[in-house]
Scaffold this active site. Structure first.
Site, PDB file in Angstrom:
ATOM      1  N   ASP A  29      -4.403 -23.431  85.874  1.00 50.19           N
ATOM      2  CA  ASP A  29      -3.939 -23.432  84.487  1.00 50.19           C
ATOM      3  C   ASP A  29      -5.082 -23.771  83.532  1.00 50.19           C
ATOM      4  O   ASP A  29      -5.985 -24.540  83.873  1.00 50.19           O
ATOM      5  CB  ASP A  29      -2.816 -24.468  84.341  1.00 50.19           C
ATOM      6  N   ASN A  77       5.110 -14.616  83.685  1.00 48.54           N
ATOM      7  CA  ASN A  77       3.956 -14.245  82.864  1.00 48.54           C
ATOM      8  C   ASN A  77       4.098 -12.886  82.183  1.00 48.54           C
ATOM      9  O   ASN A  77       3.323 -12.564  81.277  1.00 48.54           O
ATOM     10  CB  ASN A  77       2.669 -14.264  83.685  1.00 48.54           C
TER      11      ASN A  77
END
Length: 251
Positions: A29, A77
């Site tokens: 991340d 996503n």
């Protein structure tokens, strides 16, 4: 095309850490924030993150890590902007094409987990290619979670299990907690010992939900493109000091 007969299976040196994790899973991340802090497009951060994957995977054999699984693109996503999603898909295709020879020569076996049906045909073909090309490598196992979600994986596994029950291949009375893992995307992999999430977020984001039931977790503030081998070594050293009881009590 690189011939699969060129596979390298070098024996790694003695690992740096005793009692370290065999399988490390990483939620990578912070790529977008890394780029934005520099006034650059988010995709530049994803490119920097891809380079970091190369460094961490290369370090694994020396650190005693046999399996590393990276969360590259989640089922959620797709909600990102079309430009970012298209850029990521292009990056995945380019990464496979440019890294295939190096991964083969380093003795890295590459696998993918996740639902491939939503991915474009060219990307799926490249995924099949690099999996076949590196299938005999044994030095380190790199698994890339692409269009992956833990809940989605369990749902897909349950459908396969249900079909086997319906066809008579599986007795429903014989199903135990050990049955479902045979239907998961990760059925050929050991469960992760350690899950790392970078960028300061402290959540698991639908990643390896079943497999990580007894994993140790490390949430670190470092953004993924800044996550160096030294950061990795520090976390692995901490892992070695933990007492893993798996629900029991140490004597």
């Amino acid at each position: 095309m690189v011939s699969s007969t060129q596979t390298v299976g070098r024996t790694p040196a003695a690992p740096l850490f005793d009692g370290g994790p065999r399988h490390v899973a990483i939620i990578m991340d912070g790529n977008g924030r890394w780029a934005q802090r520099r006034g650059r497009p988010r995709l530049l951060g994803h490119r920097a993150g891809a380079r970091r994957v190369r460094e961490i995977v290369a370090a694994c054999p020396d650190l005693g890590v046999e399996y590393v699984t990276v969360f590259a693109f989640s089922t959620e996503n797709w909600k990102r902007t079309q430009d970012e999603v298209s850029g990521l898909m292009s990056l995945f295709r380019r990464y496979i094409q440019t890294e295939a020879h190096s991964l083969l020569q380093q003795g890295t076996r590459v696998r993918f987990i996740g639902d491939r049906l939503q991915l474009d045909a060219k990307l799926r073909g490249l995924m099949d290619m690099i999996e076949a090309l590196t299938a005999h490598n044994t030095r380190v196992n790199l698994t890339v979670a692409l269009n992956y979600g833990g809940r989605d994986e369990v749902a897909r596994a349950t459908k396969r299990l249900a079909r086997d029950v319906a066809s008579g291949r599986l007795d429903p009375e014989s199903i135990t907690a050990e049955t479902l893992p045979r239907y998961l995307d990760t059925h050929v992999l050991p469960d992760p010992d350690l899950v790392i999430r970078t960028s300061g977020e402290a959540r698991i984001s639908n990643f390896l939900l079943w497999q990580s039931a007894y994993a140790e977790y490390e949430f670190v503030d470092t953004l993924w493109p800044d996550f160096t081998r030294e950061c990795f070594e520090t976390i692995l050293a901490r892992f070695g000091t933990r007492e893993r009881r798996f629900g029991g009590v140490l004597a």
